[in-house]
Design an enzyme around this catalytic site. Structure first.
Site, PDB file in Angstrom:
ATOM      1  N   ASP A   1     -38.928  13.499 -29.582  1.00 14.92           N
ATOM      2  CA  ASP A   1     -38.488  14.818 -29.118  1.00 14.92           C
ATOM      3  C   ASP A   1     -37.816  15.562 -30.263  1.00 14.92           C
ATOM      4  O   ASP A   1     -37.219  14.953 -31.152  1.00 14.92           O
ATOM      5  CB  ASP A   1     -37.495  14.671 -27.951  1.00 14.92           C
ATOM      6  CG  ASP A   1     -38.213  14.468 -26.623  1.00 14.92           C
ATOM      7  OD1 ASP A   1     -39.457  14.456 -26.600  1.00 14.92           O
ATOM      8  OD2 ASP A   1     -37.512  14.324 -25.598  1.00 14.92           O
TER       9      ASP A   1
ATOM     10  N   ASP B   1     -35.196  17.489 -30.188  1.00 14.38           N
ATOM     11  CA  ASP B   1     -33.775  17.802 -30.064  1.00 14.38           C
ATOM     12  C   ASP B   1     -32.894  16.554 -29.995  1.00 14.38           C
ATOM     13  O   ASP B   1     -31.758  16.613 -29.539  1.00 14.38           O
ATOM     14  CB  ASP B   1     -33.549  18.670 -28.817  1.00 14.38           C
ATOM     15  CG  ASP B   1     -34.175  18.062 -27.572  1.00 14.38           C
ATOM     16  OD1 ASP B   1     -34.648  16.906 -27.639  1.00 14.38           O
ATOM     17  OD2 ASP B   1     -34.187  18.741 -26.539  1.00 14.38           O
TER      18      ASP B   1
ATOM     19  N   TRP C   1     -42.132  19.529 -16.592  1.00 15.48           N
ATOM     20  CA  TRP C   1     -41.104  18.554 -16.947  1.00 15.48           C
ATOM     21  C   TRP C   1     -41.110  17.319 -16.022  1.00 15.48           C
ATOM     22  O   TRP C   1     -41.153  17.450 -14.809  1.00 15.48           O
ATOM     23  CB  TRP C   1     -39.721  19.229 -16.903  1.00 15.48           C
ATOM     24  CG  TRP C   1     -38.626  18.326 -17.361  1.00 15.48           C
ATOM     25  CD1 TRP C   1     -38.181  18.155 -18.637  1.00 15.48           C
ATOM     26  CD2 TRP C   1     -37.861  17.452 -16.542  1.00 15.48           C
ATOM     27  NE1 TRP C   1     -37.182  17.222 -18.681  1.00 15.48           N
ATOM     28  CE2 TRP C   1     -36.961  16.766 -17.410  1.00 15.48           C
ATOM     29  CE3 TRP C   1     -37.843  17.157 -15.177  1.00 15.48           C
ATOM     30  CZ2 TRP C   1     -36.048  15.830 -16.940  1.00 15.48           C
ATOM     31  CZ3 TRP C   1     -36.930  16.216 -14.716  1.00 15.48           C
ATOM     32  CH2 TRP C   1     -36.044  15.565 -15.601  1.00 15.48           C
TER      33      TRP C   1
ATOM     34  N   GLU D   1     -43.650  11.823 -17.376  1.00 12.31           N
ATOM     35  CA  GLU D   1     -44.719  11.366 -18.276  1.00 12.31           C
ATOM     36  C   GLU D   1     -44.234  10.180 -19.101  1.00 12.31           C
ATOM     37  O   GLU D   1     -45.009   9.293 -19.445  1.00 12.31           O
ATOM     38  CB  GLU D   1     -45.236  12.512 -19.154  1.00 12.31           C
ATOM     39  CG  GLU D   1     -44.378  12.936 -20.334  1.00 12.31           C
ATOM     40  CD  GLU D   1     -43.048  13.551 -19.962  1.00 12.31           C
ATOM     41  OE1 GLU D   1     -42.918  14.040 -18.837  1.00 12.31           O
ATOM     42  OE2 GLU D   1     -42.133  13.541 -20.807  1.00 12.31           O
ATOM     43  N   ASP D   2     -42.925  10.140 -19.382  1.00  8.08           N
ATOM     44  CA  ASP D   2     -42.374   9.005 -20.136  1.00  8.08           C
ATOM     45  C   ASP D   2     -42.354   7.737 -19.274  1.00  8.08           C
ATOM     46  O   ASP D   2     -42.625   6.631 -19.762  1.00  8.08           O
ATOM     47  CB  ASP D   2     -40.982   9.338 -20.709  1.00  8.08           C
ATOM     48  CG  ASP D   2     -40.028   9.952 -19.684  1.00  8.08           C
ATOM     49  OD1 ASP D   2     -40.429  10.171 -18.512  1.00  8.08           O
ATOM     50  OD2 ASP D   2     -38.867  10.221 -20.045  1.00  8.08           O
TER      51      ASP D   2
ATOM     52  N   MET E   1     -28.143  14.519 -28.288  1.00  8.20           N
ATOM     53  CA  MET E   1     -29.142  15.496 -27.867  1.00  8.20           C
ATOM     54  C   MET E   1     -28.541  16.882 -28.039  1.00  8.20           C
ATOM     55  O   MET E   1     -27.429  17.135 -27.583  1.00  8.20           O
ATOM     56  CB  MET E   1     -29.519  15.258 -26.401  1.00  8.20           C
ATOM     57  CG  MET E   1     -30.597  16.203 -25.912  1.00  8.20           C
ATOM     58  SD  MET E   1     -30.834  16.065 -24.139  1.00  8.20           S
ATOM     59  CE  MET E   1     -32.046  14.779 -24.100  1.00  8.20           C
TER      60      MET E   1
ATOM     61  N   HIS F   1     -29.227  22.274 -24.620  1.00  8.17           N
ATOM     62  CA  HIS F   1     -30.113  23.424 -24.402  1.00  8.17           C
ATOM     63  C   HIS F   1     -30.405  23.574 -22.922  1.00  8.17           C
ATOM     64  O   HIS F   1     -30.242  22.633 -22.140  1.00  8.17           O
ATOM     65  CB  HIS F   1     -31.430  23.237 -25.176  1.00  8.17           C
ATOM     66  CG  HIS F   1     -32.256  22.086 -24.660  1.00  8.17           C
ATOM     67  ND1 HIS F   1     -33.256  22.240 -23.734  1.00  8.17           N
ATOM     68  CD2 HIS F   1     -32.229  20.755 -24.936  1.00  8.17           C
ATOM     69  CE1 HIS F   1     -33.795  21.063 -23.463  1.00  8.17           C
ATOM     70  NE2 HIS F   1     -33.184  20.138 -24.178  1.00  8.17           N
TER      71      HIS F   1
ATOM     72  N   ARG G   1     -33.170  24.416 -19.808  1.00  3.93           N
ATOM     73  CA  ARG G   1     -34.595  24.131 -19.578  1.00  3.93           C
ATOM     74  C   ARG G   1     -35.427  25.277 -20.132  1.00  3.93           C
ATOM     75  O   ARG G   1     -35.099  26.454 -19.929  1.00  3.93           O
ATOM     76  CB  ARG G   1     -34.815  23.952 -18.068  1.00  3.93           C
ATOM     77  CG  ARG G   1     -36.223  23.801 -17.591  1.00  3.93           C
ATOM     78  CD  ARG G   1     -36.833  22.398 -17.654  1.00  3.93           C
ATOM     79  NE  ARG G   1     -35.944  21.261 -17.466  1.00  3.93           N
ATOM     80  CZ  ARG G   1     -35.596  20.735 -16.304  1.00  3.93           C
ATOM     81  NH1 ARG G   1     -36.034  21.233 -15.178  1.00  3.93           N
ATOM     82  NH2 ARG G   1     -34.815  19.690 -16.233  1.00  3.93           N
TER      83      ARG G   1
HETATM   84  N1  UDH Z   1     -40.414  20.863 -25.816  1.00  2.00           N
HETATM   85  C1  UDH Z   1     -40.516  21.981 -26.646  1.00  2.00           C
HETATM   86  N2  UDH Z   1     -40.582  23.210 -26.095  1.00  2.00           N
HETATM   87  C2  UDH Z   1     -40.571  23.423 -24.758  1.00  2.00           C
HETATM   88  C3  UDH Z   1     -40.459  22.297 -23.917  1.00  2.00           C
HETATM   89  C4  UDH Z   1     -40.357  21.043 -24.468  1.00  2.00           C
HETATM   90  O1  UDH Z   1     -40.544  21.859 -27.869  1.00  2.00           O
HETATM   91  O2  UDH Z   1     -40.655  24.576 -24.332  1.00  2.00           O
HETATM   92  C5  UDH Z   1     -40.449  19.499 -26.408  1.00  2.00           C
HETATM   93  C6  UDH Z   1     -39.289  19.172 -27.311  1.00  2.00           C
HETATM   94  O3  UDH Z   1     -39.705  18.261 -28.289  1.00  2.00           O
HETATM   95  C7  UDH Z   1     -38.331  18.524 -26.335  1.00  2.00           C
HETATM   96  C8  UDH Z   1     -39.293  17.715 -25.482  1.00  2.00           C
HETATM   97  O4  UDH Z   1     -40.446  18.522 -25.390  1.00  2.00           O
HETATM   98  O5  UDH Z   1     -37.383  17.747 -26.997  1.00  2.00           O
HETATM   99  C9  UDH Z   1     -38.753  17.348 -24.113  1.00  2.00           C
HETATM  100  O6  UDH Z   1     -38.421  18.524 -23.366  1.00  2.00           O
HETATM  101  P1  UDH Z   1     -36.936  18.798 -22.813  1.00  2.00           P
HETATM  102  O7  UDH Z   1     -35.992  18.843 -23.975  1.00  2.00           O
HETATM  103  O8  UDH Z   1     -36.959  19.984 -21.930  1.00  2.00           O
HETATM  104  O9  UDH Z   1     -36.668  17.571 -21.924  1.00  2.00           O
HETATM  105  P2  UDH Z   1     -35.294  16.885 -21.717  1.00  2.00           P
HETATM  106  O10 UDH Z   1     -35.437  16.035 -20.529  1.00  2.00           O
HETATM  107  O11 UDH Z   1     -34.313  18.067 -21.474  1.00  2.00           O
HETATM  108  O12 UDH Z   1     -34.909  16.256 -23.002  1.00  2.00           O
HETATM  109  C10 UDH Z   1     -33.580  18.108 -20.385  1.00  2.00           C
HETATM  110  C11 UDH Z   1     -32.816  19.423 -20.391  1.00  2.00           C
HETATM  111  C12 UDH Z   1     -33.001  20.116 -19.119  1.00  2.00           C
HETATM  112  C13 UDH Z   1     -31.863  21.072 -18.873  1.00  2.00           C
HETATM  113  C14 UDH Z   1     -31.362  20.900 -17.499  1.00  2.00           C
HETATM  114  C15 UDH Z   1     -30.180  21.766 -17.266  1.00  2.00           C
HETATM  115  N3  UDH Z   1     -29.453  21.310 -16.115  1.00  2.00           N
END
Ligand code: UDH
Length: 288
Positions: A136, A138, A198, A201-202, A228, A231, A233
């Site tokens: 990922d 971030d 979202w 998939e993992d 992390m 950010h 969604r």
């Molecule tokens: N990613 C992008 N752009 C996007 C979506 C996803 O680059 O528009 C990639 C990026 O590498 C990211 C990964 O996909 O690190 C996973 O997506 P994510 O960061 O949205 O997923 P994660 O579960 O984030 O890490 C959870 C934050 C959701 C915020 C909820 C607020 N309550």
């Protein structure tokens, strides 16, 4: 012929100076560097980078070639911070690594699993990497004892995230950063392409790993520690309401849907080997 060129550079047969199992320059746990940085500053700072985002040890011959695949859309500042941290981290680890940023074009719903499959197939056009690390954009590693290489079983690297007080989110968590040997990624038929938006998939990838009698391995929470970057969604990556239903059929679908079917569903729009990475922009039809 790019493949030959690459292999010659990393051939172990001619060089007896193999990099040590445990590199000498490791410093252990430290804080991440979150200062604002531009692409040109990174290029200026990391003169060791070779075209296409290739970094390799200067004083020894590495045991593996590693491709880091980053699924991406609209996260420029995160990407720069990630590279600002990863390049020195991987230099200390003596990793022979090439960065691939796989950008999903347009406004179609984000499909992280399919982007990893695309990244694998496109990276293979440059070199048959020994090890694929799915990363990922971030998530920043904090401890360089968390060695970015692959082994006899798939590794879950991102065990302890700041967001969860540096604890494991749940016991079957296999997200954020994982690493599989090339042969293992082929064996599990990559990721599913069906998770549009979202979530899960993992988890599907872990089902695939286990269904092929592989085991997920992890380092301890002090070693496998990450921050992390906070950010919201993203637009175009809403929670996928179908994810739980899909997950139920993960093992059944494994051999008929994944790495072996993604080719029909994407098109490379642009491919740029730059200094810090190879950038590949793709359109996905999101039909699996
Ligand atoms: N990613 C992008 N752009 C996007 C979506 C996803 O680059 O528009 C990639 C990026 O590498 C990211 C990964 O996909 O690190 C996973 O997506 P994510 O960061 O949205 O997923 P994660 O579960 O984030 O890490 C959870 C934050 C959701 C915020 C909820 C607020 N309550």
């Amino acid at each position: 012929n790019k493949t030959t060129e690459y292999s010659n550079k990393t051939s172990r047969e001619t060089d007896k100076n193999v990099c040590p199992e445990k590199p000498k320059d490791l410093i252990g746990l430290r804080l991440g560097n979150y200062s604002h940085v531009t692409k040109s500053e990174l290029i200026e700072e990391f003169t060791q980078m070779e075209p296409g985002g290739h970094l390799r040890p200067q004083n020894c011959t590495p045991g593996q070639s590693v491709a880091i695949i980053i699924p991406y859309r609209n996260r420029n500042s995160h990407l720069l911070v990630l590279l600002h941290n990863l390049i020195p981290f991987l230099t200390r680890q003596n990793v022979d690594v090439t960065f691939f940023v796989i950008e999903q074009a347009g406004n179609s719903t984000f499909n992280r699993g399919a982007l990893f499959n695309v990244g694998f197939l496109e990276a293979e056009k440059f070199h048959r990497f020994d090890c694929y690390i799915l990363h990922d954009v971030d998530i920043i590693p904090l401890n360089d004892h968390n060695l970015y290489r692959c082994g006899g079983n798939p590794r879950h690297f991102a065990v302890a995230l700041n967001k969860y007080n540096y604890n494991l989110l749940y016991s079957n968590y296999f997200g954020g950063v994982v690493g599989l040997l090339r042969s293992q990624y082929l064996q599990v038929n990559g990721n599913s392409n069906l998770y549009i938006g979202w979530g899960a998939e993992d988890d599907d990838l872990l089902v695939r790993v286990r269904a092929k009698n592989l085991t997920m391995v992890r380092y301890d929470v002090m070693t496998a520690r990450y921050d992390m970057i906070k950010h919201e969604r993203d637009k175009g990556n809403a929670e996928n309401p179908l994810r739980f239903a899909l997950l139920k059929s993960a093992a059944r679908r494994q051999d008929v849907e994944g790495l072996n079917t993604v080719t029909k569903h994407y098109q490379v729009l642009d491919m740029k080997p730059e200094t810090l990475y190879t950038w590949i922009t793709v359109s996905l039809d999101n039909r699996g």
